[in-house]
Design an enzyme around this catalytic site. Structure first.
Site, PDB file in Angstrom:
ATOM      1  N   ASP A 295      15.849 -11.598 -14.050  1.00 30.46           N
ATOM      2  CA  ASP A 295      15.294 -11.281 -15.465  1.00 30.46           C
ATOM      3  C   ASP A 295      14.818 -12.222 -16.093  1.00 30.46           C
ATOM      4  O   ASP A 295      15.299 -13.963 -15.733  1.00 30.46           O
ATOM      5  CB  ASP A 295      15.826 -10.257 -15.944  1.00 30.46           C
ATOM      6  CG  ASP A 295      15.497  -9.388 -16.922  1.00 30.46           C
ATOM      7  OD1 ASP A 295      13.914  -9.707 -17.237  1.00 30.46           O
ATOM      8  OD2 ASP A 295      15.856  -8.056 -17.661  1.00 30.46           O
TER       9      ASP A 295
HETATM   10  C1  BGC Z   1      13.220  -7.291 -19.644  1.00 32.31           C
HETATM   11  C2  BGC Z   1      12.315  -7.652 -17.939  1.00 32.31           C
HETATM   12  C3  BGC Z   1      10.907  -7.754 -18.670  1.00 32.31           C
HETATM   13  C4  BGC Z   1      11.334  -8.839 -18.401  1.00 32.31           C
HETATM   14  C5  BGC Z   1       9.936  -9.713 -18.789  1.00 32.31           C
HETATM   15  C6  BGC Z   1      12.802  -8.644 -20.251  1.00 32.31           C
HETATM   16  O1  BGC Z   1      13.814  -9.153 -21.320  1.00 32.31           O
HETATM   17  O2  BGC Z   1      15.021  -7.169 -19.285  1.00 32.31           O
HETATM   18  O3  BGC Z   1      12.442  -5.615 -18.008  1.00 32.31           O
HETATM   19  O4  BGC Z   1       9.963  -7.590 -17.373  1.00 32.31           O
HETATM   20  O5  BGC Z   1      12.063  -9.425 -20.119  1.00 32.31           O
HETATM   21  O6  BGC Z   1       9.135  -9.212 -19.946  1.00 32.31           O
END
Ligand code: BGC
Length: 764
Positions: A295
């Site tokens: 993530d």
């Molecule tokens: C979120 C994810 C997301 C990623 C990219 C993160 O803060 O938890 O779900 O895919 O950002 O945008």
């Protein structure tokens, strides 16, 4: 192939037939045993790469303001030219993605194509209902269709990888990300997860309209303590396996190409560093063979988590756990080469990740057409088309849940001359499209106000904001009250704005803020004797006890996307009979969350005449609205819940059927639901669990017989020793219109305990 290097051309030609055959015969990426031809190809490419270039394939660079975390953008053309970046998050548009791809396949050392990724969550430009709303449709075909349309639009924009679906079970509406998933139930969550994966990935990944999907956030993110985003998930292993993991299994079975670990520590272990969770559970037990993508800054956050002291330490832990691709924090790029050279990380750990990235690029057809037929012409043709908007409107209608309709307040009459539309959200395009609508545009959305105006041009529609969604300001209430007084009917839009849901949007209170409550109370008083409808716009269950008691009609419209207002108007004026059902329990007060229907038996089940039973002494034990609940403009009745036998042998299946009739005067949709209870087991089991459902349309006066087969997989659970078993004994089946269904039937399973699977690797 025009742009590929000599070495890749040679490999590609030799492997062409094998590639074509393997892509055709293996649409899934999550399989653990890759095709031999594909393996040869991937290994040959891998053999060309220096260590730095291998780390490049594991690096996803952020650009263009997509960050949701603390890092600044990095990456760019120079890195592509040197082969030091494998993928991007946030680059979109045919020209931009083609320009960067051209650098990769013409100017980088080995001409390996790039992967462009984006959070395409519920639509790309045409925005569909938020995932929680779509789950309310109880229609997996709908979820598959909208994911497909999202893929068609996003791939035309150059995107080949989405970070969806979010398949986290969520039982605490204080958690803002509940809006991104399918709610509280593992079975509904599994069905929807698989449907969305099928939609995004299509029948073949190398179809230029398909993109790689990501099941996230592995695992237990929805169990964040107190509903506080990023907080610890304190989960028992049984709950993890029986409740939180099934949707991941469903996504993997559907062939999902990547999985993203969660930010939240599970039992003290942050998933980005957990070899148990990522290797033992995800790879070994669940058989996932695709990419594990971190993530956003999830690897770097191992430092504030307090399990890594330095960035290099964080990289080492994440690599050991098996995180293949590093999203955004640049930590692999900074540390991994020297860690390998110092012997801290084994080269094989790098190769396993690079292989997976190359394999994904191969499955997506990027080595044959790095541009995936992306063009401005195609983007213009498929983006926000009339057909896509029509599909979004249909999805919106199906996702609406009718919570209350006293005295047939709804549908509204077409002969209404003046309609008062009250509430700031009614005129808020940003909230219509909801959170995580990255490329959606508020100005392209049909707001509630627009939709009601369009529905009946002869009707005079007047608007007053009355109160802002947040705060206690009541200065505009009086003018809204005056508007209500002068109108024939009133639509009062309440809830929360889209910005107040989603990531990092936890709430301590599910009740409406003071300003909206004052507005609701005064408008309701001014509207006595005339049709008054409260329309909720929300990304989570809200606690609305006063409204539930005092207002004749309530419609939950969630955030329905680009066509929000049109879909809602279809329902309010009766062009479409609502049939959605709640995918999550609505509490009476915040203090009773987490509240969910499939809670475990206690030794003292709730009884209103006995104080010493489970529950609260200041609140009814029933929820405001249970899971699976939703009304229609017509009425359905259930009868003859029939089982093929009252005894089955261990491992056998049982047939279940029930007759459903539309006994009202209008055609309508019903979601027929089947629940199961294991009467006696070696561990305390849920009081009931959804095992089947089907949404069907029934004409007024018509009946239909629903039939299903239940097998061992429906009766199984993790026993005291964590074996996955079916135990002999009695089971109760319930059929009906919600999780409170009372029509029941019984059967007994005879024989010895059936062990379907040995205990999974223990938490460590
Ligand atoms: C979120 C994810 C997301 C990623 C990219 C993160 O803060 O938890 O779900 O895919 O950002 O945008």
């Amino acid at each position: 192939m025009r742009h590929a290097s000599v070495s890749l051309v040679a490999i590609a030609i030799a492997a062409t037939c094998a590639i074509a055959a393997s892509v055709a015969s293996s649409p899934t990426l999550s399989q653990t045993v890759p095709d031999a031809g594909e393996d040869r190809f991937v290994d040959s490419v891998l053999a060309l790469l220096t260590l730095e270039e291998k780390v490049g394939q594991l690096t996803m660079a952020p650009v263009e303001g997509t960050q949701t975390g603390p890092r600044m953008p990095q990456g760019g053309e120079a890195q592509i030219r040197r082969g030091l970046v494998g993928s991007f998050i946030g680059v979109t548009g045919p020209e931009r993605t083609r320009a960067l791809q051209r650098i990769a396949v013409e100017e980088s050392p080995h001409k390996i194509p790039l992967l462009f990724a984006l959070d395409v969550i519920h639509g790309h430009r045409t925005i569909f209902p938020v995932p929680l709303a779509e789950a309310a449709s109880f229609d997996p075909a709908l979820a598959e269709r909208s994911a497909r349309i999202a893929a068609v639009e996003a791939t035309a924009d150059g995107i080949a990888w989405t970070f969806a679906p979010m398949v986290d079970i969520a039982r605490d509406p204080r958690w803002g990300r509940i809006v991104e998933g399918s709610g509280e139930d593992p079975y509904l969550g599994s069905v929807m997860a698989a449907a969305r994966v099928r939609g995004f990935q299509g029948a073949r990944l190398d179809d230029p309209e398909s993109m790689l999907a990501t099941a996230k956030h592995f695992a237990g993110y929805g169990a964040a303590e107190g509903g506080r985003d990023y907080a610890l998930a304190e989960l028992s292993e049984r709950t993890l396996w029986d409740v939180y993991l099934p949707p991941y299994r469903a996504a993997i079975d559907a062939g999902v190409g990547s999985v993203m670990p969660s930010f939240s520590a599970v039992d003290g272990s942050p998933p980005h560093a957990s070899t148990w969770l990522l290797r033992d559970v995800l790879r070994e037990r669940l058989g996932f063979g695709g990419i594990i993508v971190s993530d956003w800054s999830g690897i770097e956050e191992l430092i504030p988590h307090g399990v890594a002291a330095t960035r290099a330490d964080a990289a080492r832990l994440a690599k050991r756990a098996g995180v293949d691709v590093d999203m955004a924090d640049g930590i692999y790029a900074d540390s991994v080469v020297s860690l390998v050279k110092r012997g801290v990380i084994a080269p094989a750990l790098i190769d396993e990740g690079v292989r997976r990235v190359l394999r994904a690029k191969y499955h997506l057809g990027l080595f044959r057409d790095p541009y995936r037929a992306v063009s401005t012409e195609r983007a213009g043709r498929v983006t926000l088309s009339v057909a896509n908007r029509a599909a979004a409107r249909a999805a919106g209608r199906e996702s609406i849940v009718l919570l209350k309709n006293d005295a047939h307040t709804l549908p509204l009459s077409r002969s209404i001359r003046t309609l008062a539309v009250i509430g700031a959200l009614a005129n808020d395009g940003r909230s219509a499209i909801g959170p995580w609508a990255v490329r959606g545009r508020p100005e392209e959305a049909i707001t509630v106000l627009d939709g009601l105006r369009r529905a009946n041009p002869a009707m005079q529609v007047q608007f007053a904001a009355g109160a802002r969604p947040e705060g206690s300001d009541t200065t505009q209430v009086a003018s809204a009250v005056a508007l209500a007084r002068g109108a024939d009917a009133v639509v009062l839009v309440l809830g929360e704005s889209a910005e107040r849901t989603g990531e990092a949007e936890s709430r301590a209170s599910l009740e409406l803020p003071a300003g909206q409550m004052a507005l609701a109370q005064r408008v309701a008083r001014a509207s006595r004797g005339k049709p008054l409808v409260v329309v909720l716009m929300n990304g989570r269950p809200l606690a609305i006890p006063w409204i539930a008691d005092s207002v004749p009609a309530i419609v939950d419209s969630w955030y329905l996307g680009t066509e929000h207002g049109n879909a809602l108007a279809d329902v309010l004026f009766g062009d479409y009979d609502p049939g959605g059902k709640l995918p999550v329990t609505f509490p009476r007060a915040t203090g009773e969350v987490p509240i969910y229907y499939a809670h475990t038996n206690t030794g003292r089940p709730t009884r209103s005449d006995d104080k010493y039973t489970t529950g609260y002494n200041d609140l009814s034990s029933t929820p405001a609205y249970p899971f699976g609940y939703g009304l229609s403009y017509t009425t359905f009745s259930y009868r003859e819940l029939h089982l093929s036998s009252d005894r089955i042998g261990m491992g056998d299946s049982i047939g279940v059927s029930v007759i459903v009739s539309n006994v009202g005067a209008r055609d309508g949709d019903e979601v027929v639901q089947l629940y199961l209870r294991d009467d006696v087991a070696s561990v305390a089991r849920p009081v009931r669990q959804l095992v089947r459902f089907r949404r069907l349309s029934l004409r007024a006066g018509a009946s239909d017989t629903m039939s299903w087969k239940l097998g061992a997989g429906d009766l199984a659970f993790h026993d005291l020793r964590m074996r996955y078993v079916v135990e002999p004994g009695g089971f109760t089946v319930y059929a009906g219109t919600s999780s409170a269904a009372t029509l029941e039937s019984h059967f007994v399973v005879t024989g010895d305990t059936l062990v379907l699977d040995e205990p999974p690797p223990r938490m460590q």
